[in-house]
Scaffold this motif. Structure first.
Motif, PDB file in Angstrom:
ATOM      1  N   MET A 136       0.794  -1.230   0.000  1.00 13.32           N
ATOM      2  CA  MET A 136       0.000   0.000   0.000  1.00 13.32           C
ATOM      3  C   MET A 136       0.829   1.285   0.000  1.00 13.32           C
ATOM      4  O   MET A 136       0.473   2.227  -0.715  1.00 13.32           O
ATOM      5  CB  MET A 136      -1.016  -0.013   1.128  1.00 13.32           C
ATOM      6  CG  MET A 136      -2.165  -0.941   0.824  1.00 13.32           C
ATOM      7  SD  MET A 136      -3.314  -1.094   2.182  1.00 13.32           S
ATOM      8  CE  MET A 136      -4.636  -1.976   1.361  1.00 13.32           C
ATOM      9  N   PRO A 137       1.925   1.380   0.727  1.00 19.04           N
ATOM     10  CA  PRO A 137       2.731   2.611   0.634  1.00 19.04           C
ATOM     11  C   PRO A 137       3.232   2.882  -0.790  1.00 19.04           C
ATOM     12  O   PRO A 137       3.345   4.036  -1.202  1.00 19.04           O
ATOM     13  CB  PRO A 137       3.884   2.360   1.598  1.00 19.04           C
ATOM     14  CG  PRO A 137       3.339   1.385   2.589  1.00 19.04           C
ATOM     15  CD  PRO A 137       2.425   0.493   1.785  1.00 19.04           C
ATOM     16  N   HIS A 138       3.481   1.833  -1.554  1.00 15.63           N
ATOM     17  CA  HIS A 138       3.917   1.998  -2.939  1.00 15.63           C
ATOM     18  C   HIS A 138       2.772   2.528  -3.803  1.00 15.63           C
ATOM     19  O   HIS A 138       2.984   3.360  -4.684  1.00 15.63           O
ATOM     20  CB  HIS A 138       4.445   0.682  -3.495  1.00 15.63           C
ATOM     21  CG  HIS A 138       5.588   0.136  -2.709  1.00 15.63           C
ATOM     22  ND1 HIS A 138       6.843   0.725  -2.689  1.00 15.63           N
ATOM     23  CD2 HIS A 138       5.664  -0.928  -1.879  1.00 15.63           C
ATOM     24  CE1 HIS A 138       7.640   0.037  -1.884  1.00 15.63           C
ATOM     25  NE2 HIS A 138       6.939  -0.963  -1.385  1.00 15.63           N
ATOM     26  N   LEU A 139       1.560   2.054  -3.534  1.00 18.32           N
ATOM     27  CA  LEU A 139       0.398   2.550  -4.277  1.00 18.32           C
ATOM     28  C   LEU A 139       0.120   4.010  -3.941  1.00 18.32           C
ATOM     29  O   LEU A 139      -0.225   4.800  -4.824  1.00 18.32           O
ATOM     30  CB  LEU A 139      -0.824   1.677  -3.988  1.00 18.32           C
ATOM     31  CG  LEU A 139      -0.704   0.216  -4.416  1.00 18.32           C
ATOM     32  CD1 LEU A 139      -1.925  -0.577  -3.971  1.00 18.32           C
ATOM     33  CD2 LEU A 139      -0.483   0.089  -5.907  1.00 18.32           C
ATOM     34  N   VAL A 140       0.308   4.370  -2.676  1.00 14.82           N
ATOM     35  CA  VAL A 140       0.178   5.774  -2.259  1.00 14.82           C
ATOM     36  C   VAL A 140       1.198   6.627  -3.013  1.00 14.82           C
ATOM     37  O   VAL A 140       0.889   7.700  -3.514  1.00 14.82           O
ATOM     38  CB  VAL A 140       0.346   5.919  -0.725  1.00 14.82           C
ATOM     39  CG1 VAL A 140       0.539   7.370  -0.319  1.00 14.82           C
ATOM     40  CG2 VAL A 140      -0.847   5.303  -0.004  1.00 14.82           C
ATOM     41  N   ASN A 159       0.567   9.701  -5.563  1.00 21.82           N
ATOM     42  CA  ASN A 159       1.189  11.010  -5.345  1.00 21.82           C
ATOM     43  C   ASN A 159       1.988  11.462  -6.558  1.00 21.82           C
ATOM     44  O   ASN A 159       1.929  12.619  -6.963  1.00 21.82           O
ATOM     45  CB  ASN A 159       2.114  10.981  -4.128  1.00 21.82           C
ATOM     46  CG  ASN A 159       1.362  11.042  -2.827  1.00 21.82           C
ATOM     47  OD1 ASN A 159       0.241  11.524  -2.756  1.00 21.82           O
ATOM     48  ND2 ASN A 159       1.981  10.529  -1.781  1.00 21.82           N
ATOM     49  N   THR A 160       2.750  10.557  -7.131  1.00 26.87           N
ATOM     50  CA  THR A 160       3.660  10.887  -8.223  1.00 26.87           C
ATOM     51  C   THR A 160       2.940  11.112  -9.548  1.00 26.87           C
ATOM     52  O   THR A 160       3.266  12.040 -10.286  1.00 26.87           O
ATOM     53  CB  THR A 160       4.721   9.778  -8.387  1.00 26.87           C
ATOM     54  OG1 THR A 160       5.409   9.630  -7.146  1.00 26.87           O
ATOM     55  CG2 THR A 160       5.711  10.116  -9.486  1.00 26.87           C
ATOM     56  N   TYR A 161       1.963  10.266  -9.849  1.00 32.77           N
ATOM     57  CA  TYR A 161       1.372  10.278 -11.185  1.00 32.77           C
ATOM     58  C   TYR A 161      -0.091  10.726 -11.226  1.00 32.77           C
ATOM     59  O   TYR A 161      -0.666  10.831 -12.308  1.00 32.77           O
ATOM     60  CB  TYR A 161       1.499   8.891 -11.815  1.00 32.77           C
ATOM     61  CG  TYR A 161       2.923   8.430 -11.902  1.00 32.77           C
ATOM     62  CD1 TYR A 161       3.815   9.022 -12.791  1.00 32.77           C
ATOM     63  CD2 TYR A 161       3.399   7.415 -11.073  1.00 32.77           C
ATOM     64  CE1 TYR A 161       5.134   8.617 -12.856  1.00 32.77           C
ATOM     65  CE2 TYR A 161       4.719   7.001 -11.139  1.00 32.77           C
ATOM     66  CZ  TYR A 161       5.579   7.601 -12.031  1.00 32.77           C
ATOM     67  OH  TYR A 161       6.880   7.191 -12.093  1.00 32.77           O
ATOM     68  N   GLY A 182      -3.175  11.982 -14.472  1.00 32.99           N
ATOM     69  CA  GLY A 182      -4.332  11.167 -14.806  1.00 32.99           C
ATOM     70  C   GLY A 182      -4.269   9.736 -14.315  1.00 32.99           C
ATOM     71  O   GLY A 182      -5.211   8.976 -14.512  1.00 32.99           O
ATOM     72  N   PHE A 183      -3.167   9.348 -13.683  1.00 32.61           N
ATOM     73  CA  PHE A 183      -3.040   7.994 -13.132  1.00 32.61           C
ATOM     74  C   PHE A 183      -3.941   7.891 -11.911  1.00 32.61           C
ATOM     75  O   PHE A 183      -3.996   8.803 -11.096  1.00 32.61           O
ATOM     76  CB  PHE A 183      -1.581   7.733 -12.736  1.00 32.61           C
ATOM     77  CG  PHE A 183      -1.317   6.339 -12.253  1.00 32.61           C
ATOM     78  CD1 PHE A 183      -1.051   5.329 -13.160  1.00 32.61           C
ATOM     79  CD2 PHE A 183      -1.318   6.037 -10.902  1.00 32.61           C
ATOM     80  CE1 PHE A 183      -0.783   4.041 -12.724  1.00 32.61           C
ATOM     81  CE2 PHE A 183      -1.055   4.755 -10.462  1.00 32.61           C
ATOM     82  CZ  PHE A 183      -0.785   3.754 -11.377  1.00 32.61           C
ATOM     83  N   GLU A 184      -4.651   6.789 -11.798  1.00 37.82           N
ATOM     84  CA  GLU A 184      -5.534   6.627 -10.657  1.00 37.82           C
ATOM     85  C   GLU A 184      -5.432   5.222 -10.088  1.00 37.82           C
ATOM     86  O   GLU A 184      -5.560   4.235 -10.814  1.00 37.82           O
ATOM     87  CB  GLU A 184      -6.984   6.899 -11.057  1.00 37.82           C
ATOM     88  CG  GLU A 184      -7.925   6.900  -9.892  1.00 37.82           C
ATOM     89  CD  GLU A 184      -9.320   7.356 -10.264  1.00 37.82           C
ATOM     90  OE1 GLU A 184     -10.164   7.358  -9.370  1.00 37.82           O
ATOM     91  OE2 GLU A 184      -9.557   7.706 -11.428  1.00 37.82           O
TER      92      GLU A 184
END
Length: 93
Positions: A13-17, A21-23, A27-29
């Motif tokens: 989950m921290p990687h998905l967060v 944040n980054t993308y 438009g990345f969701e």
């Protein structure tokens, strides 16, 4: 695909967060689909604890089964990368 009780889900989950944040501005969701019918209050508390910054929802049993069929894995966590045109670009189990 995830669940509150899933240790590997918590670990990713921290990687998905970070992805959100980054993308996110491009438009990345990230959308997290809980595979268990867990109470809304539990999900809210969990999201706060994990500092999740992306949309959460539930995937009913039939939908989860379709994701498992696509990935050929009956396991969580699973992530599906879908491009802007709706094409599946990657599956990560």
């Amino acid at each position: 695909l995830w669940a509150t009780w899933c240790g590997p889900c918590r670990a990713e989950m921290p990687h998905l967060v970070e992805f959100q944040n980054t993308y996110g501005e491009k438009g990345f969701e990230v959308i997290g689909l809980d595979v268990d019918p867990e109470p809304v209050e539990l999900i809210k508390e969990f999201a706060e604890e994990m500092k999740l910054n992306y949309q959460l929802g539930w995937a009913e049993k039939d939908l989860v089964g379709e994701f498992y069929r696509i990935s050929q894995a009956n396991a969580i966590p699973q992530s599906f990368l879908i491009d802007r045109g709706g094409h599946l670009r990657g599956v990560f189990v």
